[in-house]
Scaffold this active site. Structure first.
Site, PDB file in Angstrom:
ATOM      1  NE  ARG A 196      74.882  73.618 160.297  1.00 46.21           N
ATOM      2  CZ  ARG A 196      74.718  73.974 159.013  1.00 46.21           C
ATOM      3  NH1 ARG A 196      75.533  73.495 158.084  1.00 46.21           N
ATOM      4  NH2 ARG A 196      73.770  74.811 158.666  1.00 46.21           N
ATOM      5  CB  SER A 245      70.306  75.973 165.025  1.00 43.38           C
ATOM      6  OG  SER A 245      69.833  77.055 164.252  1.00 43.38           O
ATOM      7  CD  GLU A 315      73.079  73.130 163.784  1.00 41.03           C
ATOM      8  OE1 GLU A 315      73.575  74.233 163.487  1.00 41.03           O
ATOM      9  OE2 GLU A 315      72.038  72.689 163.240  1.00 41.03           O
TER      10      GLU A 315
END
Length: 323
Positions: A196, A245, A315
């Site tokens: 990420r 998420s 995230e």
């Protein structure tokens, strides 16, 4: 990037069209020849999945890539720039976004089969469109993009992933407009992809990307996409105001399990709630502020750290001014 003729910004009568400007503030750049839409104090809550947050000082919706380059060249780094896709995986703080938010529209949403199982995709194309186009062209390997709730620009920047694969596995290169208006093509090896994360600088806008797949049977590809869609429907609160998420999975662990073990399932703060269905999702139950949502996330982080010693990392991207 395709070549633009010298008279790309001219009307039929030889004059240059003006940008459509909305709002009371004076434009931060000269608008002669700019063809997109520029809005001051533009509401953003309706454009993000959480349906919360403050306005952008400026929202620019370029007519095409040449228009975006011209606008940013005139801006010349005087204001911060942020690209906005579908608004998933994003908390816009209640004080709004300083500078200019760039939102790519239909001109950036095309998908083209280049042959050799390569798709060229605009930065505004959704993961669903990319994977569906790959299916129709008999290109396998891009099915996982069906499970990423965002646009090419967003998941190229963040190395988006789902169901065992990530963008780093399929990206060839991408075209990026820099904050000064220059356009460069970056191969995947220059992006320093990690979980990420990419090396793309702040303010850079991904306007197109090329993905490599392999030969596949459209029926088999479609079946895998259906499986992914059903898995998301079964396990995630997709019909809620959520952001995707919330926390990254720590090495060898699952964020949702750590949140659950810390007793945070259903935890609330103001109008924000930890999902009962999937504990790595936060929900706006109806009237949550962005401060409620971010504050709940920090409360969850504190409880997980106290219970397991693990420091969860966000995230979801959090941007803008606090109130």
């Amino acid at each position: 990037m395709p070549h633009q003729p010298d008279d790309w910004n001219m009307l039929d009568d030889g004059s240059a069209p003006n940008c459509e400007v909305e709002g009371a503030a004076a434009s931060p750049v000269p608008i002669q020849g700019i063809r997109g839409r520029l809005t001051s104090q533009a509401p953003l809550a309706k454009l993000v999945w959480f349906k919360a947050g403050g306005p952008a000082d400026w929202l620019f919706e370029p007519a095409d890539a040449a228009d975006l380059r011209e606008f940013l060249e005139r801006l010349d780094g005087e204001l911060p720039v942020m690209a906005l896709g579908l608004g998933s995986n994003l908390i816009i703080r209640d004080g709004g976004i300083p500078g200019v938010v760039i939102r790519l529209g239909k001109a950036f949403a095309g998908v083209t089969d280049l042959g050799d199982h390569v798709l060229e995709c605009g930065g505004g194309a959704s993961g669903i469109l990319v994977s569906s186009s790959a299916r129709d062209a008999g290109i396998a390997g891009l099915e996982f993009l069906r499970g990423i709730p965002g646009t090419v620009g967003g998941f190229v920047r963040m190395n988006g992933g789902a169901y065992g694969r990530e963008v780093a596995d399929v990206l060839i290169d991408c075209d990026v407009v820099m904050p000064n208006g220059s356009c460069i093509r970056l191969p995947v090896t220059d992006l320093d992809y990690r979980y990420r994360h990419s090396a793309l600088p702040d303010g850079a806008v991904v306007v197109s990307a090329r993905f490599q797949g392999e030969a596949g049977d459209p029926a088999v590809i479609g079946a895998e996409m259906d499986r992914i869609a059903q898995a998301r429907e079964d396990s995630q609160p997709l019909r809620s105001k959520t952001g995707g998420s919330t926390f990254k999975n720590p090495e060898g662990r699952k964020a949702w399990a750590l949140v659950d073990e810390a007793g945070c399932r259903g935890l609330t703060l103001g109008g924000a709630q930890v999902s009962e269905k999937h504990t790595n999702f936060l929900i706006n139950t109806g009237d949550a502020t962005s401060a409620d949502i971010e504050g709940l996330g920090e409360l969850v982080r504190d409880r997980v750290r106290a219970h397991s010693g693990v420091a969860l990392e966000w995230e979801i991207k959090r941007v803008g001014r606090p109130t």
